[in-house]
Scaffold this motif. Structure first.
Motif, PDB file in Angstrom:
ATOM      1  N   LEU A 115      -1.821   3.204  -3.994  1.00 34.48           N
ATOM      2  CA  LEU A 115      -1.690   1.761  -4.208  1.00 34.48           C
ATOM      3  C   LEU A 115      -2.440   1.063  -3.086  1.00 34.48           C
ATOM      4  CD1 LEU A 115       2.082   1.395  -5.236  1.00 34.48           C
ATOM      5  CD2 LEU A 115       0.077   1.497  -6.730  1.00 34.48           C
ATOM      6  N   LYS A 116      -3.284   0.104  -3.447  1.00 37.19           N
ATOM      7  CA  LYS A 116      -4.229  -0.468  -2.482  1.00 37.19           C
ATOM      8  C   LYS A 116      -4.093  -1.984  -2.411  1.00 37.19           C
ATOM      9  CE  LYS A 116      -7.263   3.295  -3.970  1.00 37.19           C
ATOM     10  NZ  LYS A 116      -8.543   3.649  -4.658  1.00 37.19           N
ATOM     11  N   GLY A 117      -3.087  -2.430  -1.685  1.00 40.24           N
ATOM     12  CA  GLY A 117      -2.939  -3.858  -1.443  1.00 40.24           C
ATOM     13  C   GLY A 117      -2.518  -4.642  -2.670  1.00 40.24           C
ATOM     14  N   PRO A 151      -4.512  10.982  -1.260  1.00 44.49           N
ATOM     15  CA  PRO A 151      -5.198   9.719  -0.992  1.00 44.49           C
ATOM     16  C   PRO A 151      -4.262   8.524  -1.187  1.00 44.49           C
ATOM     17  CG  PRO A 151      -5.747  10.504  -3.179  1.00 44.49           C
ATOM     18  CD  PRO A 151      -4.897  11.565  -2.559  1.00 44.49           C
ATOM     19  N   GLU A 152      -4.721   7.359  -0.870  1.00 42.26           N
ATOM     20  CA  GLU A 152      -3.948   6.137  -1.077  1.00 42.26           C
ATOM     21  C   GLU A 152      -3.892   5.850  -2.575  1.00 42.26           C
ATOM     22  OE1 GLU A 152      -3.652   2.144   1.542  1.00 42.26           O
ATOM     23  OE2 GLU A 152      -5.560   2.403   0.494  1.00 42.26           O
ATOM     24  N   GLY A 202      -5.148   2.348  -8.637  1.00 41.80           N
ATOM     25  CA  GLY A 202      -4.304   1.897  -7.544  1.00 41.80           C
ATOM     26  C   GLY A 202      -4.446   0.434  -7.194  1.00 41.80           C
ATOM     27  N   GLU A 203      -5.212  -0.299  -7.962  1.00 41.57           N
ATOM     28  CA  GLU A 203      -5.395  -1.721  -7.705  1.00 41.57           C
ATOM     29  C   GLU A 203      -4.882  -2.537  -8.881  1.00 41.57           C
ATOM     30  OE1 GLU A 203      -9.471  -2.426  -6.875  1.00 41.57           O
ATOM     31  OE2 GLU A 203      -9.456  -1.385  -4.951  1.00 41.57           O
ATOM     32  N   GLN A 222       0.530   5.611   0.342  1.00 44.57           N
ATOM     33  CA  GLN A 222      -0.243   6.845   0.459  1.00 44.57           C
ATOM     34  C   GLN A 222       0.724   8.007   0.605  1.00 44.57           C
ATOM     35  OE1 GLN A 222      -3.037   6.962   3.698  1.00 44.57           O
ATOM     36  NE2 GLN A 222      -4.001   8.851   2.975  1.00 44.57           N
ATOM     37  N   GLY A 281      -1.477   4.291 -11.108  1.00 40.54           N
ATOM     38  CA  GLY A 281      -0.517   3.893 -10.082  1.00 40.54           C
ATOM     39  C   GLY A 281       0.733   3.214 -10.610  1.00 40.54           C
ATOM     40  N   ARG A 302       0.855  -1.183   0.000  1.00 43.09           N
ATOM     41  CA  ARG A 302       0.000   0.000   0.000  1.00 43.09           C
ATOM     42  C   ARG A 302       0.894   1.237   0.000  1.00 43.09           C
ATOM     43  NH1 ARG A 302      -5.297  -0.613   0.977  1.00 43.09           N
ATOM     44  NH2 ARG A 302      -6.015  -2.713   1.502  1.00 43.09           N
TER      45      ARG A 302
END
Length: 591
Positions: free
Chosen positions: A362-364, A359-360, A561-562, A354, A384, A352
């Motif tokens: 990269l998300k997992g 905001p975040e 980001g996913e 941020q 991302g 992840r």
């Protein structure tokens, strides 16, 4: 950036960062005291010449008068010689200390993460490493020595005045009370004014550098007047700040001049009254006039140099603030674990990211790239991709999860080893001012001889199929490239950047595909060179065109980001998901 807030904190931290400033400082301070003590001989000699020579009870005693005059002259000459030694010592110590400070500041800039650097304008770093350090030179070399000697002179003169005639000394002290109050009030204001000036000077340097780099864009859009006006406003702010600081310094100097005149006048009036009453001798009154002058002169010097000292302290604080900036991406150094050579597998586990003010992004993310495989990262702008490869290069660290290469977490890998194992070919090849040879040298150890560099470089160009291009250059490896490589075309800069990465012989390559701005022949040359570069290595490619993704072993599709899809080109097309829609649209456009 955390800067010290008081003079004491500045001096304490500054001396700790540059121990050369303290080297032999006790001796220098002692010599400064000797120089100050030598100059105090004038009032004593004046008294003795007057009372025991010119006004002796039995008439003028020429022998005593000349004897004391000779002693006074010898002491003054000796004090001048000692003062010269003090200044020489200060110059040597200052240059060594400033050199150390520059290096530490520059090292910090290199160690700062991309996030930290992006939070400030690059010109601010240049200003701190160069301009702010330079403002300290006069303080460390000349102003500091002069202020030390002047302080010793003033203290010694005050003691001598108290010994000669304490009544007159009290008169002088009372006359200087307003000056002491003014210094206390004005000093923080002067420092604040110079703080704003130095900050705006950094902005001016940043804006100037930015405009010089972007001069083509400025001219093409015809906005040079607007940009000139921006610089003019910043320049006016600097002039206004300098003027205010100068006005505050002048106010202090005027207060001191008034105090000197009042002190001298009162000392003469009160001294004359005391002499008429027989409380003091005539020689004491005459000597005291010299004492007041000798006391006021150094005080005036100190006040006059106070503004310069405040300017230097502001610069010092800004440099200390830079050096003490927390290094978010820390280098484990010798305590780290090197990446085993030949191990290029990449493992991304629950990553992840941020940014501090956003905001975040990269998300997992979970991704496995086997050694020697090629993976293409695709996705819309803002998905991302760039943030992801920054993590792989450890320009930044994830806020969650981890990245491993060769089974080792990147946070545990020494930076020198990481740079040997991972090479980056950016979207636009950046070259340093020099020659093709000097730019290739960055890929090798400093111990590499000139003969080995040439041999390896020629072999690399031949392996990449670029030997013909190199032979066509006017001076071969010694062809100048100019600042940022601007004497070469964009494609030629990219060729040199590819050769530099090949010369590093990394296990992992990070490529930002960029061939859209070159002619077809150069594009073919770059594509072939990249194929040779990636052969047998793990390669992560940001693919701007899906023809690159078609040739990759794996395709990773990113969206907001996913990581939404991972697989081969054919599997993802057959899947009919995000990548299939992107590919279908791309095929339609190319047709």
């Amino acid at each position: 950036m955390s800067e010290p807030t008081t003079m004491r904190q500045t001096l304490k931290r500054g001396f700790a960062l540059s121990p050369e400033f303290r080297k032999g400082f006790g001796i220098t301070l002692t010599l400064a005291g000797v120089a100050g003590l030598g100059k105090t001989a004038v009032p004593f000699v004046t008294q003795q010449v007057t009372d025991r020579g010119l006004l002796a009870p039995d008439g003028v005693d020429v022998s005593i008068a000349f004897t004391f005059a000779a002693i006074g002259a010898a002491l003054l000459i000796g004090a001048t010689f000692v003062e010269r030694i003090v200044r020489i010592r200060m110059v040597v110590q200052a240059e060594e200390g400033l050199a150390t400070l520059r290096i530490k500041a520059f090292d910090t800039v290199h160690d700062l993460s991309v996030l930290t650097q992006n939070a400030d304008r690059r010109g601010s770093y240049v200003s701190r490493v160069t301009g702010d350090v330079e403002t300290m030179r006069d303080l460390m070399q000349w102003t500091g020595a002069a202020m030390m000697i002047a302080a010793f002179e003033s203290m010694i003169m005050l003691v001598v005045m108290l010994v000669f005639a304490w009544q007159l000394a009290l008169v002088v002290i009372v006359a200087y009370i307003p000056t002491v109050v003014m210094v206390k009030v004005m000093q923080p204001r002067i420092m604040a004014a110079y703080g704003r000036v130095r900050a705006r000077a950094g902005d001016l340097l940043a804006a100037t550098g930015e405009q010089l780099v972007g001069i083509s864009t400025i001219r093409s859009y015809g906005v040079h007047r607007h940009m000139r006006d921006d610089l003019a406003r910043t320049n006016r702010d600097i002039v206004k700040g300098d003027t205010r600081a100068g006005w505050l310094g002048t106010s202090l100097f005027s207060t001191n001049a008034a105090a000197q005149s009042i002190a001298t006048g009162l000392a003469l009036v009160v001294g004359t009254r005391l002499a008429l009453d027989g409380a003091v001798s005539v020689g004491t009154v005459v000597a005291f006039a010299f004492l007041v002058y000798s006391f006021a002169g150094p005080i005036g010097w100190i006040i006059e140099m106070l503004a310069e000292m405040q300017r230097a302290l502001v610069g010092w604080r800004r440099v200390i603030g830079l050096v003490d900036t927390p290094v978010v991406v820390a280098d484990p150094g010798a305590d780290g674990t090197p990446i085993p050579r030949g191990r290029g597998e990449v493992s991304v586990e629950g990553v992840r990211l941020q940014y501090p003010t956003g905001p975040e992004v990269l998300k997992g993310i979970d991704l496995e790239v086997p050694a020697g495989r090629r993976i293409a990262l695709v996705g819309e702008t803002g998905s991302g991709k760039t943030s992801f490869v920054r993590l792989l290069a450890r320009f930044i660290d994830p806020t969650g999860g981890g990245v491993r290469i060769g089974g080792v977490d990147l946070r545990d890998v020494p930076m020198d080893d990481l740079r040997r194992s991972v090479a980056i070919v950016p979207q636009e090849g950046f070259l340093f001012d020099g020659t093709i040879r000097s730019n290739l040298a960055y890929a090798l150890d400093e111990s590499t001889s000139a003969e080995d560099l040439e041999r390896q470089a020629l072999a690399v160009f031949e392996s990449l199929g670029l030997d013909g291009w190199l032979a066509a250059q006017p001076h071969g490896l010694d062809t100048p490239v100019g600042p940022r490589g601007e004497l070469l075309s964009a494609g030629e800069r990219q060729l040199v950047a590819i050769a530099r990465a090949y010369l590093r012989d990394p296990d992992v390559l990070i490529l930002d595909e960029a061939t859209s701005a070159v002619d077809p022949a150069t594009e073919v040359r770059i594509s072939r060179a990249l194929e040779s570069l990636m052969r047998g290595r793990t390669a992560i490619v940001i693919a701007h065109r899906l023809s690159t993704a078609e040739r990759a072993d794996l395709v990773a599709v990113m969206d907001a980001g996913e990581l939404v899809e991972v697989g081969s080109h054919s599997d993802l097309v057959e899947l009919g998901g995000t990548y299939a829609r992107m590919h279908e649209a791309w095929v339609a456009q190319t047709r």
